[in-house]
Design an enzyme around this catalytic site. Structure first.
Site, PDB file in Angstrom:
ATOM      1  CB  CYS A   6      -0.989  -0.016   1.169  1.00 48.57           C
ATOM      2  SG  CYS A   6      -0.243  -0.028   2.811  1.00 48.57           S
ATOM      3  CG  ASN A  28       4.310  -1.778   5.206  1.00 49.16           C
ATOM      4  OD1 ASN A  28       5.430  -2.106   5.579  1.00 49.16           O
ATOM      5  ND2 ASN A  28       3.325  -2.649   5.155  1.00 49.16           N
ATOM      6  CB  CYS A  49      -3.825   1.757   6.956  1.00 48.72           C
ATOM      7  SG  CYS A  49      -3.546   3.264   7.904  1.00 48.72           S
ATOM      8  NE  ARG A  50      -4.556   1.532   1.733  1.00 46.01           N
ATOM      9  CZ  ARG A  50      -4.363   2.316   0.677  1.00 46.01           C
ATOM     10  NH1 ARG A  50      -5.216   2.267  -0.322  1.00 46.01           N
ATOM     11  NH2 ARG A  50      -3.339   3.143   0.618  1.00 46.01           N
ATOM     12  CB  SER A  51       0.181  -3.565   2.781  1.00 46.63           C
ATOM     13  OG  SER A  51       1.002  -2.623   3.404  1.00 46.63           O
ATOM     14  CG  ASP A  99      -5.368   6.084   2.325  1.00 47.17           C
ATOM     15  OD1 ASP A  99      -5.421   5.683   3.515  1.00 47.17           O
ATOM     16  OD2 ASP A  99      -4.513   6.883   1.916  1.00 47.17           O
TER      17      ASP A  99
HETATM   18  P1  4NP Z   1      -1.809   2.801   4.040  1.00 48.34           P
HETATM   19  O1  4NP Z   1      -2.494   4.140   4.604  1.00 48.34           O
HETATM   20  O2  4NP Z   1      -1.240   3.166   2.682  1.00 48.34           O
HETATM   21  O3  4NP Z   1      -2.950   1.868   3.940  1.00 48.34           O
HETATM   22  O4  4NP Z   1      -0.766   2.402   5.038  1.00 48.34           O
HETATM   23  C1  4NP Z   1      -1.834   5.372   4.693  1.00 48.34           C
HETATM   24  C2  4NP Z   1      -0.940   5.584   5.718  1.00 48.34           C
HETATM   25  C3  4NP Z   1      -0.323   6.816   5.837  1.00 48.34           C
HETATM   26  C4  4NP Z   1      -0.586   7.815   4.927  1.00 48.34           C
HETATM   27  C5  4NP Z   1      -1.471   7.597   3.889  1.00 48.34           C
HETATM   28  C6  4NP Z   1      -2.088   6.361   3.780  1.00 48.34           C
HETATM   29  N1  4NP Z   1       0.041   9.077   5.060  1.00 48.34           N
HETATM   30  O5  4NP Z   1      -0.283   9.982   4.265  1.00 48.34           O
HETATM   31  O6  4NP Z   1       0.865   9.259   5.975  1.00 48.34           O
END
Ligand code: 4NP
Length: 150
Positions: free
Chosen positions: A8, A11, A13-15, A122
């Site tokens: 993602c 790294n 939240c989703r992955s 997201d």
């Molecule tokens: P992820 O979510 O890609 O599912 O881990 C996010 C985590 C952090 C951010 C964006 C999306 N950020 O902008 O910091």
């Protein structure tokens, strides 16, 4: 040993959820599962508290994970690289060196609906319901992946 990488943006939240869910379904001595982010913001961090909580609710502990960035070497290590959304997908493909690299990359929700090209939203700037929704999508997708790898 088959090797699967979940990717993602951050790294956190989703992955990490995708990694934890797939690990809970497979024999991890036969299938290696890892996750990474296309961005460097959260390197070394634990998964987001909201991902930790939703995983825990379904009996999965993801607190052993630490965020890392996707690197071009991952194309050599992994057989299947699953992108959570279209932006991650494009960012991974930009690093691909050849068609062999490119063929390893897929949108994870295409395992549920092959030609829909849907993205796992997201959940970072939203509330807990977003994490619940993401969990359910990833649970379904990982079930398909588990069947495919078995
Ligand atoms: P992820 O979510 O890609 O599912 O881990 C996010 C985590 C952090 C951010 C964006 C999306 N950020 O902008 O910091």
């Amino acid at each position: 040993m088959k090797k699967v990488l979940m990717v993602c943006l951050g790294n956190i939240c989703r992955s990490p959820l995708a990694e934890g869910i797939l690990k809970s379904k497979v024999n991890t001595s036969k299938i290696f599962v890892d996750s990474a982010g296309t961005a460097a913001y959260h390197i070394g961090n634990l998964p987001d508290e909201r991902s930790i909580e939703v995983a825990k609710k379904y009996g999965i502990d993801i607190t052993n994970q630490k965020a890392r960035k996707f690197t071009v070497k991952d194309f050599d290590t992994f057989d299947f690289i699953y992108a959570m959304d279209k932006s991650n997908y494009e960012n991974i493909l930009m690093l691909a060196r050849n068609t062999n690299d490119k063929e390893k990359v897929q949108l994870i929700l295409n395992e549920i609906d092959a030609d829909k090209n849907a993205s796992v939203p997201d959940p970072y700037y939203g509330g807990n319901q977003g994490f619940e929704d993401v969990y359910k999508m990833l649970e379904q997708a990982c079930e398909r992946i588990e069947n495919k790898l078995a």
